[in-house]
Design an enzyme around this catalytic site. Structure first.
Site, mmCIF file in Angstrom:
data_model
loop_
_atom_site.group_PDB
_atom_site.id
_atom_site.type_symbol
_atom_site.label_atom_id
_atom_site.label_comp_id
_atom_site.label_asym_id
_atom_site.label_seq_id
_atom_site.Cartn_x
_atom_site.Cartn_y
_atom_site.Cartn_z
ATOM 1 N N VAL A 1 -76.792 92.434 73.188
ATOM 2 C CA VAL A 1 -78.104 92.982 72.811
ATOM 3 C C VAL A 1 -77.927 94.406 72.261
ATOM 4 O O VAL A 1 -78.473 94.750 71.209
ATOM 5 C CB VAL A 1 -79.084 92.996 74.012
ATOM 6 C CG1 VAL A 1 -80.410 93.622 73.615
ATOM 7 C CG2 VAL A 1 -79.306 91.582 74.551
ATOM 8 N N HIS B 1 -91.506 89.058 83.248
ATOM 9 C CA HIS B 1 -90.591 88.305 82.382
ATOM 10 C C HIS B 1 -89.842 87.296 83.249
ATOM 11 O O HIS B 1 -88.673 87.449 83.559
ATOM 12 C CB HIS B 1 -89.620 89.290 81.724
ATOM 13 C CG HIS B 1 -88.735 88.685 80.701
ATOM 14 N ND1 HIS B 1 -89.201 87.913 79.674
ATOM 15 C CD2 HIS B 1 -87.378 88.755 80.529
ATOM 16 C CE1 HIS B 1 -88.184 87.521 78.919
ATOM 17 N NE2 HIS B 1 -87.071 88.017 79.426
ATOM 18 N N ALA C 1 -72.937 98.386 75.301
ATOM 19 C CA ALA C 1 -72.567 97.976 73.938
ATOM 20 C C ALA C 1 -72.206 96.499 73.925
ATOM 21 O O ALA C 1 -71.182 96.093 73.380
ATOM 22 C CB ALA C 1 -71.406 98.834 73.441
HETATM 23 N N1 NAI Z 1 -85.674 91.920 78.689
HETATM 24 C C1 NAI Z 1 -85.315 90.870 77.989
HETATM 25 O O1 NAI Z 1 -86.155 90.165 77.409
HETATM 26 C C2 NAI Z 1 -83.868 90.536 77.853
HETATM 27 C C3 NAI Z 1 -82.981 91.062 78.739
HETATM 28 N N2 NAI Z 1 -81.645 90.783 78.615
HETATM 29 C C4 NAI Z 1 -80.760 91.417 79.590
HETATM 30 O O2 NAI Z 1 -80.046 92.471 78.940
HETATM 31 C C5 NAI Z 1 -78.797 92.693 79.612
HETATM 32 C C6 NAI Z 1 -77.660 92.723 78.590
HETATM 33 O O3 NAI Z 1 -77.505 91.465 77.997
HETATM 34 P P1 NAI Z 1 -76.287 91.219 76.971
HETATM 35 O O4 NAI Z 1 -76.219 92.341 76.004
HETATM 36 O O5 NAI Z 1 -76.411 89.839 76.468
HETATM 37 O O6 NAI Z 1 -75.036 91.333 77.967
HETATM 38 P P2 NAI Z 1 -73.526 91.739 77.610
HETATM 39 O O7 NAI Z 1 -72.685 91.310 78.759
HETATM 40 O O8 NAI Z 1 -73.180 91.252 76.259
HETATM 41 O O9 NAI Z 1 -73.575 93.339 77.565
HETATM 42 C C7 NAI Z 1 -73.785 94.128 78.680
HETATM 43 C C8 NAI Z 1 -72.983 95.390 78.508
HETATM 44 O O10 NAI Z 1 -73.272 96.280 79.597
HETATM 45 C C9 NAI Z 1 -72.070 96.975 79.850
HETATM 46 N N3 NAI Z 1 -72.117 97.619 81.165
HETATM 47 C C10 NAI Z 1 -71.997 97.077 82.391
HETATM 48 N N4 NAI Z 1 -72.068 98.030 83.327
HETATM 49 C C11 NAI Z 1 -72.254 99.207 82.690
HETATM 50 C C12 NAI Z 1 -72.404 100.554 83.117
HETATM 51 N N5 NAI Z 1 -72.388 100.894 84.404
HETATM 52 N N6 NAI Z 1 -72.568 101.494 82.161
HETATM 53 C C13 NAI Z 1 -72.590 101.176 80.867
HETATM 54 N N7 NAI Z 1 -72.444 99.929 80.404
HETATM 55 C C14 NAI Z 1 -72.272 98.950 81.307
HETATM 56 C C15 NAI Z 1 -71.004 95.905 79.747
HETATM 57 O O11 NAI Z 1 -69.708 96.474 79.620
HETATM 58 C C16 NAI Z 1 -71.466 95.165 78.519
HETATM 59 O O12 NAI Z 1 -70.868 95.686 77.341
HETATM 60 C C17 NAI Z 1 -78.708 91.573 80.658
HETATM 61 O O13 NAI Z 1 -79.119 92.041 81.927
HETATM 62 C C18 NAI Z 1 -79.685 90.531 80.138
HETATM 63 O O14 NAI Z 1 -80.173 89.697 81.171
HETATM 64 C C19 NAI Z 1 -81.159 90.013 77.607
HETATM 65 C C20 NAI Z 1 -82.019 89.449 76.712
HETATM 66 C C21 NAI Z 1 -83.449 89.626 76.780
HETATM 67 O O1 OAA Z 2 -82.947 84.512 79.690
HETATM 68 C C1 OAA Z 2 -82.315 85.525 79.971
HETATM 69 O O2 OAA Z 2 -81.661 85.706 81.007
HETATM 70 C C2 OAA Z 2 -82.339 86.640 78.971
HETATM 71 C C3 OAA Z 2 -83.748 86.930 78.712
HETATM 72 O O3 OAA Z 2 -84.418 87.603 79.488
HETATM 73 C C4 OAA Z 2 -84.407 86.166 77.656
HETATM 74 O O4 OAA Z 2 -83.737 85.702 76.721
HETATM 75 O O5 OAA Z 2 -85.617 86.015 77.751
#
Ligand code: NAI
Ligand code: OAA
Length: 315
Positions: free
Chosen positions: A21, A183, A18
């Protein structure tokens, strides 16, 4: 004849993580009236607080979708889609692969717990490093590969689309792009298949300008990490994830790039990597093979080799 009453159960989407993203995604799903949402997080109070805040926002925008927050997996039971956004985002100076070990532990844990209660769900991975985490999630879940998919290509293509629109000073709505590969730094934007409503961008932009926009797309995530300093992008990532969830829940069979399992397509096997797919209620319905040039194939294979290296590091 009495009218037969059918049980039209609301679709249910669980969003694990939560955070930025996950929270934005939950908001979109409910606001667009797509499905009920369960937000799961390991931090006590966080998913409950976000769910309550979202419900209050939605009282203003008039809809009745259920949104709940929980630290208990039993509330995620019988989900139609499970989206995994749990894990650390990178900070300035880090590559996505620097998140490998820590996020692998998290993804392994959450996928095992969530799939046990929703064995018929489609599993959509967002956590980075994306292609490796999607592979790991597939292995841990025991699901057939077409039920596991990773979000990246929709986002990367949207970035390319945005940069082309900015350069041409035109609406991004008319621009169609595609981006293949992992990615990461070796992703493969395809200018020769990108158009402005059918007009090839190669006719509208110089080679130098296209090369500059391709490079900016490859670094699109890092550019935002550098500006934010303490986390990564989440508005466009959640919008891109929503587009995929919607194609699954509404069974729209939309075609776009995403990390999918390859079993020989593009000369690659036993790997998840960004390719054009068709996505619907059953998951990945089709992997579409584009005719690539030798150079494009070489870049795609280099990207796959880098993903494989990181998979190997997981042991
Ligand atoms: N595939 C893509 O294009 C993208 C991937 N991401 C990735 O998405 C992930 C999340 O990014 P954000 O939401 O910005 O990070 P964030 O830090 O805002 O949220 C991550 C959440 O995961 C929770 N979390 C951690 N361990 C957990 C567990 N064992 N069980 C349940 N929840 C847990 C945290 O408490 C936190 O609320 C990152 O790894 C980021 O690199 C982000 C943007 C684009
Ligand atoms: O850049 C990052 O780490 C998060 C992500 O994958 C993106 O925004 O494309």
């Amino acid at each position: 004849m009495p009218t037969q009453i059918q049980d039209y159960r609301s679709p249910k989407v669980t969003v694990i993580g939560a955070g930025n993203v996950g929270g934005m995604l939950a908001q979109r799903i409910a606001k667009e009236n797509l499905a009920d949402v369960v937000l799961y997080d390991v931090v006590e109070g966080k998913p409950q607080g976000i769910a309550l805040d979202l419900l209050q926002a939605h009282a203003i925008s008039n809809h009745d979708r259920k949104i709940s927050g929980t630290n208990d997996y039993s509330d995620t039971k019988d989900s139609d889609v499970i989206v995994v956004t749990a894990g650390l985002p990178r900070k300035e100076g880090m590559s996505r692969n620097d998140l490998l070990k820590i996020n692998a532990g998290i993804v392994q844990d959450v996928v095992k717990n969530a799939i046990a209660l929703s064995p018929h769900a489609i599993l959509l991975i967002v956590t980075n490093p994306l292609d490796v985490m999607t592979y790991l999630a597939w292995q841990v879940s025991g699901l057939p590969p077409h039920r596991v998919v990773g979000m990246a290509g929709v986002l990367d293509a949207a970035r390319f689309q945005t940069f082309i629109a900015m350069e041409l000073k035109t609406s991004s709505a008319d621009i169609y792009t595609t981006v293949l590969g992992g990615h990461g730094d070796l992703m493969l934007p395809l200018p020769r298949l990108s158009t402005v409503n059918g007009v090839p961008i190669t006719q509208l932009l110089s080679e130098d300008a296209i090369a500059r926009l391709v490079e900016r797309t490859r670094n699109g995530g890092a550019e935002i990490v550098k500006l934010l300093k303490n986390g990564s992008a989440y508005f466009a990532p959640s919008a891109a994830t929503y587009k995929m969830v919607e194609s699954i829940i509404s069974d729209r069979h939309r075609i776009f790039p995403a990390a999918a399992y390859l079993s020989g397509e593009y000369g690659l096997k036993n790997i998840f990597i960004g390719v054009p797919i068709q996505l619907g209620r059953q998951g990945v319905e089709k992997v579409i093979e584009l005719q690539l040039t030798d150079q494009e194939i070489a870049t795609l294979h280099a990207s796959a080799a880098s993903i494989q290296e990181n998979i190997n590091l997981l042991g």
